[in-house]
Design a protein around this motif. Structure first.
Motif, PDB file in Angstrom:
ATOM      1  N   ILE A  87       0.911  -1.103  -0.051  1.00 48.13           N
ATOM      2  CA  ILE A  87      -0.042   0.128   0.118  1.00 48.13           C
ATOM      3  C   ILE A  87       0.941   1.122  -0.085  1.00 48.13           C
ATOM      4  O   ILE A  87       1.823   1.407   0.730  1.00 48.13           O
ATOM      5  N   VAL A  88       0.813   2.061  -1.197  1.00 45.53           N
ATOM      6  CA  VAL A  88       1.563   3.230  -1.083  1.00 45.53           C
ATOM      7  C   VAL A  88       0.762   4.612  -0.767  1.00 45.53           C
ATOM      8  O   VAL A  88      -0.297   4.709  -1.239  1.00 45.53           O
ATOM      9  N   ARG A  89       0.920   5.241   0.441  1.00 46.91           N
ATOM     10  CA  ARG A  89       0.089   6.339   0.721  1.00 46.91           C
ATOM     11  C   ARG A  89       1.091   7.511   1.072  1.00 46.91           C
ATOM     12  O   ARG A  89       2.142   7.321   1.711  1.00 46.91           O
ATOM     13  N   PRO A  90       0.753   8.696   0.796  1.00 48.49           N
ATOM     14  CA  PRO A  90       1.509   9.891   1.400  1.00 48.49           C
ATOM     15  C   PRO A  90       1.409  10.215   2.900  1.00 48.49           C
ATOM     16  O   PRO A  90       0.488   9.928   3.603  1.00 48.49           O
ATOM     17  N   VAL A  91       2.673  10.276   3.420  1.00 47.69           N
ATOM     18  CA  VAL A  91       2.798  10.685   4.782  1.00 47.69           C
ATOM     19  C   VAL A  91       3.922  11.689   4.737  1.00 47.69           C
ATOM     20  O   VAL A  91       4.860  11.825   4.581  1.00 47.69           O
ATOM     21  N   SER A  92       3.277  13.061   5.117  1.00 44.25           N
ATOM     22  CA  SER A  92       3.523  14.140   4.663  1.00 44.25           C
ATOM     23  C   SER A  92       4.522  14.165   3.695  1.00 44.25           C
ATOM     24  O   SER A  92       3.982  13.865   2.647  1.00 44.25           O
ATOM     25  N   ARG A  93       5.969  14.689   3.464  1.00 43.01           N
ATOM     26  CA  ARG A  93       6.515  14.671   2.198  1.00 43.01           C
ATOM     27  C   ARG A  93       7.009  13.290   1.816  1.00 43.01           C
ATOM     28  O   ARG A  93       7.459  13.003   0.558  1.00 43.01           O
ATOM     29  N   HIS A  94       6.954  12.106   2.704  1.00 39.04           N
ATOM     30  CA  HIS A  94       7.257  10.929   2.295  1.00 39.04           C
ATOM     31  C   HIS A  94       5.931   9.936   2.059  1.00 39.04           C
ATOM     32  O   HIS A  94       5.019  10.503   2.232  1.00 39.04           O
ATOM     33  N   TYR A  95       6.546   8.891   1.342  1.00 44.53           N
ATOM     34  CA  TYR A  95       5.442   7.782   1.091  1.00 44.53           C
ATOM     35  C   TYR A  95       5.827   6.533   1.898  1.00 44.53           C
ATOM     36  O   TYR A  95       6.814   6.376   2.530  1.00 44.53           O
ATOM     37  N   LYS A  96       4.533   5.955   2.229  1.00 46.67           N
ATOM     38  CA  LYS A  96       5.013   4.951   3.065  1.00 46.67           C
ATOM     39  C   LYS A  96       4.418   3.506   2.425  1.00 46.67           C
ATOM     40  O   LYS A  96       3.365   3.376   1.704  1.00 46.67           O
ATOM     41  N   ILE A  97       5.350   2.407   2.450  1.00 43.38           N
ATOM     42  CA  ILE A  97       4.941   1.159   1.727  1.00 43.38           C
ATOM     43  C   ILE A  97       4.782   0.223   2.830  1.00 43.38           C
ATOM     44  O   ILE A  97       5.605  -0.159   3.548  1.00 43.38           O
ATOM     45  N   ASP A  98       3.466  -0.238   2.601  1.00 46.43           N
ATOM     46  CA  ASP A  98       3.236  -1.272   4.044  1.00 46.43           C
ATOM     47  C   ASP A  98       3.277  -2.787   3.382  1.00 46.43           C
ATOM     48  O   ASP A  98       2.318  -2.928   2.606  1.00 46.43           O
ATOM     49  N   LEU A  99       4.054  -3.623   3.897  1.00 46.68           N
ATOM     50  CA  LEU A  99       4.240  -4.892   3.276  1.00 46.68           C
ATOM     51  C   LEU A  99       3.488  -5.758   3.967  1.00 46.68           C
ATOM     52  O   LEU A  99       3.261  -7.011   3.543  1.00 46.68           O
ATOM     53  N   GLY A 100       2.814  -5.566   5.095  1.00 48.70           N
ATOM     54  CA  GLY A 100       1.846  -6.641   5.532  1.00 48.70           C
ATOM     55  C   GLY A 100       2.899  -7.143   6.787  1.00 48.70           C
ATOM     56  O   GLY A 100       4.061  -7.265   6.974  1.00 48.70           O
ATOM     57  N   ALA A 101       1.919  -8.030   7.603  1.00 48.33           N
ATOM     58  CA  ALA A 101       2.491  -8.526   9.008  1.00 48.33           C
ATOM     59  C   ALA A 101       3.577  -9.600   8.860  1.00 48.33           C
ATOM     60  O   ALA A 101       4.552  -9.634   9.565  1.00 48.33           O
ATOM     61  N   GLU A 102       3.526 -10.147   7.630  1.00 47.40           N
ATOM     62  CA  GLU A 102       4.574 -11.316   7.481  1.00 47.40           C
ATOM     63  C   GLU A 102       5.784 -11.029   7.245  1.00 47.40           C
ATOM     64  O   GLU A 102       6.743 -11.802   7.634  1.00 47.40           O
ATOM     65  N   TYR A 103       6.063  -9.929   7.102  1.00 44.35           N
ATOM     66  CA  TYR A 103       7.493  -9.051   6.840  1.00 44.35           C
ATOM     67  C   TYR A 103       8.075  -8.736   8.369  1.00 44.35           C
ATOM     68  O   TYR A 103       9.171  -7.957   8.333  1.00 44.35           O
ATOM     69  N   GLN A 104       7.105  -8.702   9.292  1.00 42.21           N
ATOM     70  CA  GLN A 104       7.790  -8.142  10.669  1.00 42.21           C
ATOM     71  C   GLN A 104       8.954  -8.900  11.009  1.00 42.21           C
ATOM     72  O   GLN A 104       9.350 -10.145  10.699  1.00 42.21           O
ATOM     73  N   GLY A 105       9.710  -7.958  11.374  1.00 42.48           N
ATOM     74  CA  GLY A 105      11.237  -8.307  12.073  1.00 42.48           C
ATOM     75  C   GLY A 105      12.343  -8.294  10.925  1.00 42.48           C
ATOM     76  O   GLY A 105      13.645  -8.193  11.210  1.00 42.48           O
ATOM     77  N   MET A 106      11.917  -7.939   9.686  1.00 40.99           N
ATOM     78  CA  MET A 106      12.867  -7.449   8.719  1.00 40.99           C
ATOM     79  C   MET A 106      13.487  -6.351   8.866  1.00 40.99           C
ATOM     80  O   MET A 106      12.756  -5.244   9.411  1.00 40.99           O
ATOM     81  N   ASP A 107      14.945  -5.892   8.538  1.00 40.17           N
ATOM     82  CA  ASP A 107      15.240  -4.648   8.782  1.00 40.17           C
ATOM     83  C   ASP A 107      15.130  -3.911   7.528  1.00 40.17           C
ATOM     84  O   ASP A 107      14.584  -4.468   6.478  1.00 40.17           O
ATOM     85  N   ASP A 108      15.290  -2.582   7.706  1.00 39.35           N
ATOM     86  CA  ASP A 108      14.834  -1.634   6.693  1.00 39.35           C
ATOM     87  C   ASP A 108      15.493  -1.822   5.163  1.00 39.35           C
ATOM     88  O   ASP A 108      14.780  -2.043   4.270  1.00 39.35           O
ATOM     89  N   SER A 109      16.950  -2.248   5.219  1.00 35.98           N
ATOM     90  CA  SER A 109      17.544  -2.491   3.968  1.00 35.98           C
ATOM     91  C   SER A 109      17.174  -3.512   3.366  1.00 35.98           C
ATOM     92  O   SER A 109      16.734  -3.776   1.946  1.00 35.98           O
TER      93      SER A 109
END
Ligand code: ADP
Length: 475
Positions: A87-109
């Protein structure tokens, strides 16, 4: 008047042709636009597919660096509340991509690498394609854009040679709608060469015309309706003009024919009345005889006009009765006797069986027979010493038939169908002086048909003509 009408017809014709030309122009334009739309759609699909599959090395590198730049501005998270993949949606100047719960625990890179992977831009996920499998990718892209039509795909090298193709080279090269040479960047299908991908649509015409279906059908329909009604109008107009001319001739002829007996009778009466001229009883008798004959002729003419008028107004009624055929033929022969005598004609009759009766309208059938006999006498062959007419009446279980055969001039084959048309007369240099209005046979045909019967003609030039009337017994 004639010039004005011709001009009017010409102007209308030109206007109609103009409208048709304009309509065709718009249709061609609409077709070209559809063609351009399809080609630009195909080009976009090719570009997109090259980007997504990464088959174009430089394009893929560019897209990867662009995606990396974009991802720097984006927060990739592994949400807990949602199961949505991206899901891509605007958060102030940034965008946020939500990959869902199954990716929890992965680091940013790791999350960002995963996004690149999903976009097909991950450095490790390079896939190779054959022209056939690549075609499937392009097909999906085209279908997603609503263009579901067959196509061939070819890989073409820098010299314009076909390196690989989804069909045989000859079929690919057949004239058809094809994409241009826009995308000449090297493709990884054949890394040694720089080439381009080209699509050709063998059935694009049908697809595009189908797309234009309604507008095309309506345009063709209106054009056809306009052209047909206009040509019908012109034909009708000329036919009416011709009928008006023929009717005019008819009036002139008739007036002339009516005048002749009237003036003959007046001259005879004038001479008889003039006491200053001594007239012997024989001469008197002769004048009376002439006056009588002329008055007979006048009566017949007036009768004819009245009959024709009734016929024109369709007021003809058939009043049938049984009558003796032999006596009836004799009666009709009396009316044409003067004409037969002056033409030195021999008229034979043959009635089988003797005493034959017929059930028909005697008055109307008399006029029909009289017309046929008058024609046989009028259209005689001047080269023959004698006019010979044979009237034959017979019957079988089903029908009564009456035949009038002459040894006259004959009717040319190409006019035989037309002689029953109203006002039609066979154009003839020879018989130019033969009087007539072209109504006798059309009248005869109408009367015979009102009796449920038919009239036929057989004729041979210089030999003669036979008219046969057939009246069914039960009608
Ligand atoms: P009309 O005799 O008044 O011209 P009809 O309708 O009776 O009109 O005949 C039409 C045409 O058919 C005639 O003009 C003539 O050319 C042709 N025709 C009719 N009967 C004969 C005939 N017996 N022999 C030759 N031509 C004939």
């Amino acid at each position: 008047m004639r010039l004005k009408l011709t001009r009017l017809v010409l102007i209308t014709c030109t206007a109609l042709l103009g409208i048709i030309a304009l309509q065709v122009f718009w249709l061609v334009r609409a077709y070209r636009q559809q063609q351009e739309k399809l080609l630009s759609l195909a080009d976009n699909t090719l570009l997109e597919s090259q980007l997504l599959t990464g088959v174009n090395a430089s394009m893929r590198a560019a897209a990867r660096s662009l995606a990396g730049d974009v991802l720097r501005e984006v927060s990739v998270i592994a949400g807990s509340a949602t199961t949505t993949d991206t899901i891509v949606r605007p958060v102030s100047r940034h965008y946020k991509i939500d990959l869902g719960a199954e990716y929890q625990g992965m680091d940013d890179s790791a999350l960002k690498k995963h996004v690149l992977d999903m976009m097909g831009l991950d450095s490790g996920s390079r896939k190779t394609y054959t022209v056939a499998s690549y075609k499937e990718k392009v097909k999906e892209g085209l279908q997603a854009k609503g263009a579901d039509l067959p196509f061939h795909l070819a890989l073409i090298d820098a010299d314009g040679r076909i390196v690989a193709c989804t069909t045989d080279t000859a079929s690919f090269l057949k004239p058809s709608l094809r994409t241009g040479s826009m995308y000449t960047l090297p493709v990884s299908l054949n890394p040694q060469q720089s080439g381009r991908i080209q699509l050709s649509f063998p059935s694009a015409t049908f697809y595009l015309l189908k797309g234009m279906g309604l507008i095309l059908v309506l345009s063709l329909l209106f054009i056809t309706v306009c052209a047909c009604s206009f040509s019908y109008m012109v034909a009708l107009f000329y036919r009416q003009k011709r009928t008006a001319e023929i009717k005019n001739d008819f009036m002139n002829n008739m007036t002339h024919e009516l005048k002749t007996p009237i003036s003959s009778v007046s001259v005879a009466l004038e001479l008889l009345r003039d006491e200053s001229v001594p007239v012997s009883p024989e001469v008197k008798a002769e004048y009376f005889n002439i006056a009588g004959k002329e008055l007979d002729r006048l009566t017949r003419l007036v009768d004819k006009v009245l009959r024709m008028a009734a016929f024109e107004k369709m007021e003809v009624k058939v009043l049938r009765s049984h009558f003796d055929v032999a006596a009836w033929i004799e009666e009709v022969l009396q009316t044409v006797r003067p004409m037969a005598e002056s033409g030195k004609a021999r008229i034979d009759r043959n009635i089988q069986p003797p005493g034959l009766q017929v059930y028909a309208d005697k008055g109307q059938m008399s006029s029909v027979l009289q017309n046929l006999l008058e024609n046989a006498l009028k259209y005689h062959d001047r080269a023959k010493p004698e006019i010979h007419i044979q009237v034959t009446a017979r019957e079988d279980e089903r029908a009564f038939s009456l035949e009038v055969r002459d040894n006259g001039s004959g009717i040319p084959a190409h006019y035989r169908d037309r002689i029953f048309e109203k006002f039609f007369r066979v154009p003839s240099g020879d018989n130019h002086e033969t009087s007539g209005y072209g109504l006798g046979l059309s009248y005869a045909k109408e009367i015979v048909q009102l009796h449920g019967g038919s009239i036929q003609v057989e004729s041979e030039m210089k030999k003669g003509t036979t008219f046969t009337i057939i009246l069914p017994k039960k009608s």
